[in-house]
Design an enzyme around this catalytic site. Structure first.
Site, PDB file in Angstrom:
ATOM      1  N   ARG A 135     -14.328 -13.286  60.558  1.00  0.00           N
ATOM      2  CA  ARG A 135     -13.306 -14.001  61.336  1.00  0.00           C
ATOM      3  C   ARG A 135     -13.489 -15.517  61.294  1.00  0.00           C
ATOM      4  NH1 ARG A 135     -10.856 -10.411  64.927  1.00  0.00           N
ATOM      5  NH2 ARG A 135     -10.114 -12.133  66.182  1.00  0.00           N
ATOM      6  N   ASN A 152     -12.425 -17.994  71.774  1.00  0.00           N
ATOM      7  CA  ASN A 152     -11.653 -17.768  70.551  1.00  0.00           C
ATOM      8  C   ASN A 152     -10.203 -18.061  70.881  1.00  0.00           C
ATOM      9  OD1 ASN A 152     -10.480 -16.829  68.218  1.00  0.00           O
ATOM     10  ND2 ASN A 152     -10.755 -14.659  68.711  1.00  0.00           N
ATOM     11  N   GLY A 153      -9.592 -18.987  70.158  1.00  0.00           N
ATOM     12  CA  GLY A 153      -8.190 -19.320  70.416  1.00  0.00           C
ATOM     13  C   GLY A 153      -7.987 -20.822  70.427  1.00  0.00           C
ATOM     14  N   HIS A 164      12.447 -24.881  34.408  1.00  0.00           N
ATOM     15  CA  HIS A 164      13.196 -25.799  35.273  1.00  0.00           C
ATOM     16  C   HIS A 164      12.288 -26.839  35.927  1.00  0.00           C
ATOM     17  CE1 HIS A 164      16.980 -23.731  34.776  1.00  0.00           C
ATOM     18  NE2 HIS A 164      16.325 -22.578  34.908  1.00  0.00           N
ATOM     19  N   LYS A 221      -4.661 -14.099  45.205  1.00  0.00           N
ATOM     20  CA  LYS A 221      -6.044 -13.581  45.083  1.00  0.00           C
ATOM     21  C   LYS A 221      -6.906 -14.543  44.284  1.00  0.00           C
ATOM     22  CE  LYS A 221      -6.012 -11.460  47.447  1.00  0.00           C
ATOM     23  NZ  LYS A 221      -5.161 -10.972  48.435  1.00  0.00           N
ATOM     24  N   CYS A 237     -12.294 -17.079  64.791  1.00  0.00           N
ATOM     25  CA  CYS A 237     -13.534 -17.027  65.544  1.00  0.00           C
ATOM     26  C   CYS A 237     -13.769 -15.586  66.005  1.00  0.00           C
ATOM     27  CB  CYS A 237     -13.540 -17.923  66.777  1.00  0.00           C
ATOM     28  SG  CYS A 237     -13.214 -19.637  66.428  1.00  0.00           S
ATOM     29  N   LYS A 241     -10.716 -14.079  58.082  1.00  0.00           N
ATOM     30  CA  LYS A 241      -9.968 -12.850  57.828  1.00  0.00           C
ATOM     31  C   LYS A 241      -8.742 -12.708  58.718  1.00  0.00           C
ATOM     32  CE  LYS A 241      -9.494  -8.761  55.960  1.00  0.00           C
ATOM     33  NZ  LYS A 241      -8.938  -8.789  54.605  1.00  0.00           N
ATOM     34  N   GLU A 290       1.118 -12.182  44.556  1.00  0.00           N
ATOM     35  CA  GLU A 290      -0.113 -11.660  45.145  1.00  0.00           C
ATOM     36  C   GLU A 290      -1.306 -11.923  44.211  1.00  0.00           C
ATOM     37  OE1 GLU A 290      -1.293 -10.924  47.772  1.00  0.00           O
ATOM     38  OE2 GLU A 290      -3.042  -9.682  47.399  1.00  0.00           O
ATOM     39  N   GLU A 328      -7.574 -18.027  46.095  1.00  0.00           N
ATOM     40  CA  GLU A 328      -8.362 -18.075  47.326  1.00  0.00           C
ATOM     41  C   GLU A 328      -9.846 -17.821  47.111  1.00  0.00           C
ATOM     42  OE1 GLU A 328      -7.382 -15.209  50.451  1.00  0.00           O
ATOM     43  OE2 GLU A 328      -6.713 -13.809  48.931  1.00  0.00           O
ATOM     44  N   TRP A 346     -14.466 -20.452  63.404  1.00  0.00           N
ATOM     45  CA  TRP A 346     -13.601 -21.005  62.366  1.00  0.00           C
ATOM     46  C   TRP A 346     -12.992 -22.239  63.001  1.00  0.00           C
ATOM     47  CZ3 TRP A 346      -8.334 -22.024  61.514  1.00  0.00           C
ATOM     48  CH2 TRP A 346      -7.972 -22.233  60.177  1.00  0.00           C
TER      49      TRP A 346
HETATM   50  C1  F6R Z   1      -5.098 -13.022  51.528  1.00  0.00           C
HETATM   51  C2  F6R Z   1      -5.080 -12.610  52.905  1.00  0.00           C
HETATM   52  C3  F6R Z   1      -4.136 -13.270  53.833  1.00  0.00           C
HETATM   53  C4  F6R Z   1      -3.566 -12.237  54.819  1.00  0.00           C
HETATM   54  C5  F6R Z   1      -2.697 -12.934  55.871  1.00  0.00           C
HETATM   55  C6  F6R Z   1      -2.040 -11.939  56.799  1.00  0.00           C
HETATM   56  O1  F6R Z   1      -6.021 -12.295  50.784  1.00  0.00           O
HETATM   57  O2  F6R Z   1      -5.820 -11.764  53.304  1.00  0.00           O
HETATM   58  O3  F6R Z   1      -3.112 -13.908  53.147  1.00  0.00           O
HETATM   59  O4  F6R Z   1      -2.822 -11.304  54.106  1.00  0.00           O
HETATM   60  O5  F6R Z   1      -3.482 -13.821  56.606  1.00  0.00           O
HETATM   61  O6  F6R Z   1      -2.982 -11.161  57.443  1.00  0.00           O
HETATM   62  P1  F6R Z   1      -2.584  -9.796  58.140  1.00  0.00           P
HETATM   63  O7  F6R Z   1      -2.132  -8.854  57.089  1.00  0.00           O
HETATM   64  O8  F6R Z   1      -3.820  -9.346  58.840  1.00  0.00           O
HETATM   65  O9  F6R Z   1      -1.472 -10.113  59.090  1.00  0.00           O
END
Ligand code: F6R
Length: 593
Positions: free
Chosen positions: A27, A99-100, A493, A474, A2, A588, A470, A477, A73
């Site tokens: 957010r 927020n929280g 396996h 990507k 949020c 984010k 990674e 998501e 969110w």
């Molecule tokens: C994926 C992504 C998330 C963040 C994770 C940690 O693209 O962005 O997996 O990497 O939520 O976020 P930070 O790095 O801000 O602690």
């Protein structure tokens, strides 16, 4: 998650809050709302959906100089009108955005608010009514402090009071809140990027504080009501440039910024060929008997490269921990461990919780982050900036390569060995430029071929396997295709049972020692119907490989192979018409447990 923004001043609060919310939409974007002061009463506009929709339903017909806003969110309750913020107390006096997460909200309802009606399923509506409950016996700021003393959990709150409408109250615990001053008003927001351009001073709000904000007056108190003098810092907003430029999506812009980010890191951390890092930090690592990386998601996958650097270059045993796992478990620690937290946002609650836990035990804490003013930076003994500038796209890209670059420089500095790292990082930045320009057509072509797949697998071994983790994150998501990464040796396996006719299996091959074995593992999958693809380093490539990446130092290859996979994810999502920068169900900055 949020995002919240409040403004009080001489300017139009409506446009400042709406612009701020647009900047904070990364957010969370399930619903949004705002409360604006019209003469002596706050009017509320809210609904499910994005800020663009909020802009449409907001009334522009009156002058307003005080307001609070929210982009959500969802944590408690469905995405709908009733659960959207702001929330209002039963007697319509107090209005709040939150927020929280309040962990004890059900108990608070039973203990104090059994006579109250609730119109939403949110924990936030409990707070606003708890404030009303105490306001019957005391003044507003005391009522807020009293309510705070009952809350368990995380919160950043902006509260307005219809009986005293020229004030915004803000309080915080564990969730970020920053206060910015301009010559004609005060803005309070979850992130600096929500501030209007004329904010020239700011301070980061501490936990368990309340601020009483008037047009040009900010009074901060602790929970007991004692006044605290805020320490303002100067703000240069051009550091927080968040324009999309000529790009359709932040994600592609941020992918293409990577060469510049790496060059910025080189400039910051190298003096000639020497890595320049605070000697106290180097001593702290050298005096430890083990390095523990702690992170989530993309930052966790970057940390595996940190482990590789520290073990190979410095000979220090290193382990990587999923932050959320360390919250509830207590693995056996060595006598003198040091903790390195990697976090783009510096606000990830799982990391913060673990950080506080090990700080309390007296261990030294290092943060590698893109947000040197963040909560994590605040609690750390040492902070290393990854210099990536604001990352807006929910899918992290540049922070992955930037974190790896900084970890490689830190490991070099600790090892005190002569290496060619500076040149090798420069080479990486050039190769990423080549990938962006020369390999884009091939990546697009591959994206077209795999876009309708039901499932996709990345395979590799060693650092190619970590890069695959990674790459898979990507792709899944933003494309919503079920993508996973496996060590290629592990496929047989069990997972190989999932291979069907045409299932794409993408091998990442950048290491000499594992070149032929990964190809054999890929052939095993192809023999069972998989459609194999190979992303390989030039020196190891076979002519029929799908994407061939120019050579870089063998220990930095994830910094280039992942760029190909970032672009692949981007184009698959583009062809599927997905909302690339704001994928469904995500946000984010993950500030909930
Ligand atoms: C994926 C992504 C998330 C963040 C994770 C940690 O693209 O962005 O997996 O990497 O939520 O976020 P930070 O790095 O801000 O602690």
């Amino acid at each position: 998650m949020c995002g919240i923004v409040g403004y009080i001043g001489v300017k139009d609060a409506r446009s400042i809050i709406l612009e701020g919310l647009k900047a904070l939409e990364y957010r969370g974007y399930d619903s949004s709302g705002l409360a604006l002061l019209d003469k002596n009463e706050f009017k509320i506009y809210k609904d499910k959906g994005r800020i663009a929709h909020l802009c449409e339903i907001t009334d522009y017909s009156f002058e307003t100089h005080v307001g609070i806003g929210h982009t959500r969110w969802a944590t408690h309750g469905m995405v709908n009108y009733d659960n959207s913020h702001p929330h209002i107390s039963n007697n319509k006096r107090f209005i709040l955005v939150h927020n929280g997460i309040i962990e004890n909200y059900r108990k608070l309802k039973i203990d104090y608010l059994s006579d109250y009606n609730f119109y939403s399923e949110t924990d936030s509506e409990v707070i606003v009514n708890l404030i009303e409950f105490y306001s019957k016996k005391m003044c507003t700021d005391s009522a807020i402090r009293k309510a705070m003393s009952k809350l368990e959990g995380s919160y950043a709150l902006l509260i307005v009071d219809n009986e005293n409408p020229d004030v915004i109250y803000c309080v915080k615990n564990k969730t970020p809140l920053i206060l910015g001053m301009s010559n004609d008003g005060v803005t309070i927001a979850s992130d600096i990027i929500a501030f209007p351009k004329d904010v020239n001073k700011y301070f980061i709000f501490e936990d368990q504080r309340i601020a009483i904000i008037k047009q040009n007056d900010v009074k901060i108190m602790d929970l007991m009501g004692f006044e605290i003098k805020p320490e303002f810092k100067d703000l240069k907003l051009d550091e927080y440039n968040i324009s999309k430029g000529n790009y359709d999506h932040y994600m592609l812009k941020e992918i293409e910024e990577q060469p510049d980010v790496i060059r910025r890191i080189i400039t910051k951390y190298f003096d000639d060929d020497n890595a320049v890092i605070d000697y106290k930090l180097i001593d702290a690592i050298n005096n430890s008997d083990k390095i523990n990386f702690v992170a989530c998601g993309t930052s966790l996958y970057a940390s595996f490269m940190g482990k590789y650097f520290f073990e190979k270059l410095c000979g220090i045993p290193t382990e990587c921990f999923v932050a959320s796992e360390l919250v509830y478990s207590n693995p056996l620690m060595t006598k003198k461990p040091i903790f390195i937290f990697v976090s783009q946002s510096g606000e990830t609650l799982d990391c913060i919780t673990v950080m506080k836990k090990y700080k309390q035990q007296g261990f030294k804490i290092i943060s590698i982050t893109n947000s040197v003013e963040s909560t994590m930076a605040h609690y750390s003994d040492f902070v290393l900036d990854i210099c990536a500038n604001t990352e807006i796209s929910v899918a992290s890209t540049k922070s992955y390569t930037a974190s790896i670059a900084v970890m490689s420089i830190l490991a070099k500095a600790v090892s005190n060995k002569k290496t060619n790292l500076k040149n090798n990082l420069n080479r990486v930045s050039q190769v990423i430029e080549d990938i962006i320009v020369d390999l884009k057509p091939l990546v697009k072509d591959m994206a077209k071929k795999i876009q309708n797949s039901k499932a996709i697998f990345y395979i590799g071994r060693g650092i190619d396997y970590w890069a695959g983790d990674e790459a898979a994150l990507k792709l899944k998501e933003i494309s919503y295709i079920n993508t996973d990464s496996y060590s290629s040796g592990e496929l047989k396996h069990g997972t190989i049972a999932l291979i069907e006719d045409g299932t794409p299996v993408i091998a990442i091959i950048t290491q000499e020692g594992t070149n032929s074995i990964i190809r054999s593992n890929l052939a095993e999958a192809e023999a069972r119907g998989a459609k194999g693809y190979v992303i390989s380093l030039e020196s190891l490539a076979y002519s029929k490989d799908d994407i061939i990446i120019p050579n870089v130092a063998h220990y930095l290859t994830p910094m280039v192979s992942v760029v190909v996979c970032q672009m692949l994810a981007y184009y698959v999502a583009l062809y599927k018409n997905n909302d690339i920068d704001k994928p469904k169900n995500l946000a984010k900055s993950v500030t909930v447990e």
